[in-house]
Every structure is written in C-alpha cells, then in structure tokens.
Write an enzyme that holds these catalytic residues in place. Structure first.
Site, PDB file in Angstrom:
ATOM      1  N   LYS A 116     -14.027 -40.671   6.524  1.00 49.25           N
ATOM      2  CA  LYS A 116     -14.123 -41.038   7.830  1.00 49.25           C
ATOM      3  C   LYS A 116     -12.792 -41.062   8.432  1.00 49.25           C
ATOM      4  O   LYS A 116     -12.750 -40.648   9.686  1.00 49.25           O
ATOM      5  CB  LYS A 116     -14.881 -42.430   7.698  1.00 49.25           C
ATOM      6  CG  LYS A 116     -16.439 -42.446   7.209  1.00 49.25           C
ATOM      7  CD  LYS A 116     -16.782 -43.920   7.630  1.00 49.25           C
ATOM      8  CE  LYS A 116     -18.126 -43.945   7.187  1.00 49.25           C
ATOM      9  NZ  LYS A 116     -18.477 -44.022   5.724  1.00 49.25           N
ATOM     10  N   GLU A 200     -11.756 -50.218  12.756  1.00 49.12           N
ATOM     11  CA  GLU A 200     -11.792 -49.755  14.055  1.00 49.12           C
ATOM     12  C   GLU A 200     -12.286 -50.770  14.854  1.00 49.12           C
ATOM     13  O   GLU A 200     -12.948 -51.708  14.439  1.00 49.12           O
ATOM     14  CB  GLU A 200     -12.394 -48.569  14.207  1.00 49.12           C
ATOM     15  CG  GLU A 200     -14.047 -48.663  13.820  1.00 49.12           C
ATOM     16  CD  GLU A 200     -14.843 -47.410  13.665  1.00 49.12           C
ATOM     17  OE1 GLU A 200     -16.175 -47.477  14.034  1.00 49.12           O
ATOM     18  OE2 GLU A 200     -14.302 -46.401  13.497  1.00 49.12           O
ATOM     19  N   ARG A 292     -24.278 -33.383   5.009  1.00 51.34           N
ATOM     20  CA  ARG A 292     -25.583 -33.417   4.480  1.00 51.34           C
ATOM     21  C   ARG A 292     -26.838 -33.459   5.272  1.00 51.34           C
ATOM     22  O   ARG A 292     -26.551 -33.692   6.500  1.00 51.34           O
ATOM     23  CB  ARG A 292     -25.649 -34.396   3.373  1.00 51.34           C
ATOM     24  CG  ARG A 292     -25.590 -35.967   3.978  1.00 51.34           C
ATOM     25  CD  ARG A 292     -25.805 -36.738   3.042  1.00 51.34           C
ATOM     26  NE  ARG A 292     -25.332 -38.294   3.369  1.00 51.34           N
ATOM     27  CZ  ARG A 292     -26.146 -38.903   4.456  1.00 51.34           C
ATOM     28  NH1 ARG A 292     -27.384 -38.390   4.701  1.00 51.34           N
ATOM     29  NH2 ARG A 292     -25.700 -40.144   4.781  1.00 51.34           N
TER      30      ARG A 292
END
Length: 666
Positions: A116, A200, A292
């Site tokens: 990420k 974040e 995926r």
C-alpha cells in the site's frame, strides 16, 4: 488456451474457477488441507492433491508444496484465487521460475502495487490524488507517533501488505495511538507475515468505490466500471453493487481515467482493482490496488455479461483482450447487480465467527436474476481455520429498486441451521433507509450498529403461525407413524388431541431466542383456537404446501414461508424471519446461573497475547488475553473486578471452545 491448471485456493473461489474451466474444457487440479479433505472444491475438481495440515501456514500458504503439486499433476498454470498467496510477489516469481504461468500480474508489478505504501507513492508521482499520510520504511514507534501528530487526528493505521480489512485501525486521539499500532502490527504479522504499516488521514463519512481494471500483454488496458463497497463493518465489505448510486457519468469518467493511468504506469497485465476513497463532494483519493480478482467481481459480470475468470485465463495464455472491450473507453452496463456475503457468524455476539456442521443449508434456486457462489452445501462443515463465508448471494435486475427486491426475496429463501448466521442482519440491511436511499458511507454500520442488530419485538402472529405449522406437520406425520404399528386405526395414535366426550388441549412449546413460549391449542386439521401469554387467536383453513403456510388468523389471511428441521422451524413473513426451536411440552428448565469467576474461550482458536498474570488485581472490562480465531482477533476481558487466581493459557496455545482460560478468586 491451457489444458490443465492448478487452483491454489479453497472454498467458493476455487469452485468458481472450476466452473469456468469446465465450461472451457480445461482440466482442474485442486489442493487441499487436512481440514478440507471432503470440501466441495476437492469433490468438484478433476483431481485433488493434499498439501498439509489444517492451518493456512501448513497448507495454503506453502508455495513450495503448491508448485510441487502443480508440476506433479502436469498443470501448465496456477490460479491463485483471492486471499492466501494471491498477492504474494515471491510466490508469483517462484511459479514463473518453475516454468509455470501465474494467472495474475507479475511479481514485479505485485511488489510495486501489493505494498500500500509503494502504490500510494507511485500514484502521487503519477498525479493521482492521494490521502495525506506516511508511507516510509522506518517503522520505529516513536517516529510513527511523531508522524501521526504531523498528519493529525483522526488517522488510520493500515497494514502495508494484504487486504480484506485486516490490519486496520482508526485512531482518534494521541493517547490511543501506541496500543492501536501494536494491535495493528500484530494482526498484520499474523495475517500477511509482515508487520509494516502506513499512516494516513482518516476522511470522515467517505464512500468506498473501486474500479475493475484489466490489462493484456499486447499493451491494452481497460476498466470495467465501478463497484460501490461503502457498506462495511470494521473495514469488511458487507454489500457491493454496480453501478454506484452516487457516481455520476462525469465522476465515472474521471475515476476511470485515473484507474487506467495507474495500470498503464505499471504495464499491468491481468485483473486488478483500483480502490478509491470518495468524499461527499465527489473528491476522490487513491486508497490501494488489489492485484487479484475481488470477492465482489460477480456484480461486474452480471451487468456486463462477462466471465472475468475466463478473461484472466485468456490473458494469462497470451491472448489479447476482446476488441469489443478495447474499443470502448467505458463499457456500457445493463441493469443493476448487488452482492451480499452470507457468513457463519453471530451479529448479536459482536459478529463472532461460527463453525460447525451445516445441518440445513437452503439457498435460493439460481436463475437469470439470482446467482449463488458457494463452497459448501447442506451437511458440510464450516471449519475454524478459514474465513467463515457460507455463500455469496448475487442478484440482478433492470433497476436498483428491482434488484433490492430480488435480494430481499433471495434472503427470504435462505435458511441456515447449525452455526449461527448473519441472515437476520442482512435482511435488515437491505431494507434500511441508508441502503435503500443509496447514502451509506463506510462508517455508518459501525456508528449505527444497533439499527441493524438486536432482538426485535416478538410478533404474536409469527408465534401463532409457527404453532399452526407445527400442529399441521404433527397431524400429517401421525398416520404415517401409526401405519407401522400393530393397531394403525387406534384413535390414540392420532395427533389431533381427540378425547371421548370433549375437545382436547395440546401444548405447543417453542423456544424463541432462548425464551420458552407455551401455546395452548384446541382443535385440529387446520382450524384451531390458540392461546399464549394472555393472547388468543382463531386460526382457520391453515394449510401447508410447497414450503408455505397459508392461514386465516382472526379473519386476516396471511402467508409465511416455513422451513422445518429436527430442531424446530423458521417462519418468514416476507419481511422478517422468526426462528423457533421445539421444546418438550412439559419439562423442567433449570435456572440460569453463573459465578462470573471465569473467562472462557468463546470458540476454538490460538492465544496470541496474554496481558495479565496470576495475582494481578483487575477491574471489570480489563483486557486479559487476545485470541485469534477465524482470521480475526478477539479481546477477552475480565467479567468483574477481582484478583486473578490462575492463568490457564499462554501465548501460542491453541484452545478449544469453552476452555477455561482465566480464573478469578471467589
């Protein structure tokens, strides 16, 4: 196209891939753990290979064993499904090094997108909006705490690797940061093998909207429109749909362009999902890229008439994406599709995952409007080792309103006997104004869970319907049982309370949510007078046929769906289900008691953290242990204030359900 592939996964996704391969004439090889020896994906594949013990680390996370199985079986490629090794770059590289084809992006793309942190940095460099935060490799807790102060609260701590809502914590004040960081890192380590996190800014009341992307080895990259996944509980998606009721054509174009730009920047090949956080004003921020196929991919398939697994296989085999898809910058959709995830879990016990045999599993019949993706059938077992999903219910119709109605009908046709399920929760969800009006955000369920969970008021009509159905069933069954006796015509063998000279009285005893309900019944053959708790009703012309009860109760004709099992029955009035267990008409029930001196394991699992010791003084609600079970952490707390007399568990122990873990002094 491939002749034989190995599926490195289990459950509904393995069964899903097998269906597509069978249609394309591709042979399938399944792998399975000791716990899955009799699982549906093992039964449905052309052949199956055992790869280890029941825990994922001993089987489905063993890349070497999976590759060895593929080579021994003569497979040309490996489909990773989702979860387990599907986003593991080292595994993708190992598959390629073994001379096999990994049905997904390359290990290099996965490394840049599977993290990420790395994906966020890449998107920022490419001009895609990102949420302010910290993505650095330095994971010193003191540094992370300083970065948290710089970013500002509320903020989110997220596992840098993995997905599925695991390893995520919202922190609203500095005092909570250290404990949340420790918990998040521990969960990330257990789930993904790596404890790196990123920080974040947490955007209040956001929507979660993702774009399905596809790339091929011929330089083509497309997106297949958006899916809205804003209905979430603890970051786990609950309801997914397409098209989003929030996204306008203009916003779709902007977000789609951003998703394609992200994929092009990586020369992306195969299926992926670009996920965005979207503010109330339509401002969107890159969140992550999943390398995926997603659990919710069926809603895209239902509205586009595509098989995304087939697309994966064809792209992996070197084919180009269909020209009809490449020509269109935005693929036109037809109708609206919604997906719900049916789980073995108890919403009234904090969504505690369940396990055990599915004594009864009734799902709606598939049709052009209803699709069922499941890895279990009636009689199978939901194990403690894996995700407790029972099935995905996917519906389609011309409009969103019609699709919601289809979903309500599909849920009403479901019945799960054995482990507890979230059906009641889902039925309330699809009728809630926040869903119906398309205004739910990612935090709504967690903020307002009491609107979806909890015992509703008892319905006397449902109790009378259940009693009527039970009486009709007993009256129909009695002649069949009498026919097998020496005196099949004896009036005493009848189940209509026949008595000489007067009408008889029967007691129907039911348990509703653990509460004993006694209903006195007079009459027979679908005509009864029923009495319970000061209430009475006259039932006339009651009939059972095709799983439905129709009856006139106090002059009003009603209809219920009815499902029997050896425990009791479920009646559904079209809006709500009511479950009743049958109890002996005359029985002594002991009073409930409990000393509150013990902490028990709520289910089988592994102790990951012990936070107290014998002799410690604790107060009610203090966290004593942390337990990992069925892919989630459970906090076990002191039932009252007191001194710990004995700790009967240590970190790493695997414990059974109801095992005594802590004893308090009397």
């Amino acid at each position: 196209m491939f002749k034989r592939i190995l599926i490195a996964n289990r459950g509904e996704i393995a069964c899903r891939v097998i269906r597509t391969c069978r249609r394309l004439g591709i042979e399938t090889v399944a792998v399975y753990s000791e716990a899955d020896a009799h699982a549906q994906h093992v039964r449905q594949a052309d052949c199956a290979v055992p790869i280890g013990g029941p825990r994922p680390a001993d089987s489905y996370l063993r890349g070497d064993a999976i590759i060895a199985a593929a080579k021994a079986a003569g497979a040309q490629a490996i489909h990773p499904g989702y979860g387990f090794l599907s986003e593991n770059a080292d595994f993708a590289d190992a598959v390629a090094a073994a001379g096999l084809i990994f049905i997904g992006p390359s290990g290099d793309s996965m490394r840049r997108m599977g993290s990420k942190a790395g994906a966020k940095e890449l998107m920022a460099a490419r001009g895609v909006p990102v949420v302010p935060g910290y993505t650095g490799e330095n994971q010193d807790p003191a540094l992370l705490a300083r970065e948290a102060q710089r970013i500002g609260y509320p903020l989110m701590i997220k596992a840098a690797y993995g997905g599925g809502g695991k390893g995520m914590r919202i922190v609203r004040k500095a005092e909570e940061f250290a404990a949340s960081l420790e918990s998040c890192q521990r969960e990330a380590k257990n789930a993904f093998g790596r404890d790196r996190v990123l920080l974040e800014r947490y955007i209040e009341h956001p929507r979660h909207i993702e774009f399905q992307v596809f790339g091929d080895s011929h330089g083509h990259v497309i997106h297949l429109n958006e899916r809205e996944c804003s209905a979430q509980r603890r970051y786990q998606k609950v309801l997914e749909e397409t098209p989003s009721p929030f996204v306008t054509p203009e916003l779709r174009a902007k977000m789609g362009d951003a998703a394609i730009a992200a994929a092009r920047a990586l020369d992306y090949v195969n299926a992926g999902t670009v996920e965005f956080i979207v503010g109330a004003n339509g401002d969107f921020h890159f969140m992550e890229i999943n390398t995926r196929l997603q659990v919710e991919h069926p809603v895209t398939e239902m509205t586009l008439g595509l098989d995304l697994v087939e697309l994966q296989l064809r792209v992996a085999a070197g084919e180009a994406l269909p020209a009809s898809l490449v020509r269109n910058k935005a693929i036109p959709q037809h109708g609206h599709a919604i997906e719900l995830r049916l789980y073995a879990e108890d919403p009234e016990a904090g969504f505690l995952p369940g396990s055990g045999q599915l004594e009864t599993l009734r799902l709606p019949a598939p049709s052009p409007h209803v699709r069922i993706d499941s890895g279990v059938i009636d009689g199978d077992t939901v194990t403690i080792f894996y995700d407790p999903m029972i099935a995905k219910l996917i519906v389609w119709d011309e409009t969103r309103e019609a699709a919601l109605l289809r979903m309500r009908e599909a849920l009403a046709a479901c019945a799960v006997i054995g482990p507890k399920s979230n059906i009641d929760f889902l039925e309330r969800l699809v009728r809630h104004p926040a869903i119906v009006e398309g205004r739910i955000d990612t935090g709504y369920l967690d903020r307002s869970l009491d609107e979806f969970v909890g015992a509703g008021a008892s319905d006397p009509a449902a109790r009378f319907a259940a009693a009527s159905a039970w009486l009709l069933q007993q009256e129909a069954q009695a002649p069949r049982e009498a026919a097998a006796t020496a005196d099949p015509h004896s009036p005493w063998a009848r189940a209509d309370a026949w008595r000489v000279g007067h009408s008889g009285k029967r007691i129907v005893a039911l348990l509703e949510r653990g509460e004993r309900v006694e209903i006195a019944a007079f009459g027979a053959n679908g005509n009864y007078r029923l009495e319970t708790a000061g209430l009475a009703a006259r039932v006339e012309n009651a009939r059972l046929a095709d799983g439905c009860l129709s009856a006139q109760i106090d002059g009003l004709v009603r209809r219920w769906q009815v499902a029997f099992d050896h425990h009791g029955l479920i009646v559904h009035d079209g809006t709500r289900r009511h479950a009743f267990a049958h109890a002996p008409a005359f029985a002594w029930t002991p009073a409930a008691s409990g000393s509150g001196d013990r902490v028990l394991a709520p289910m089988p699992g592994r102790i990951v953290l012990v936070k107290a010791a014998a002799g410690d003084e604790v107060t009610e609600g203090d966290e004593l242990l942390v337990m990992e079970a069925m892919k989630m952490e459970l906090s076990l707390k002191a039932p009252r204030a007191g001194k710990i007399a004995e700790m009967q568990a240590t970190a790493g122990d695997f414990v059974d359900a109801d095992a005594v873990l802590v004893r308090l002094e009397a």
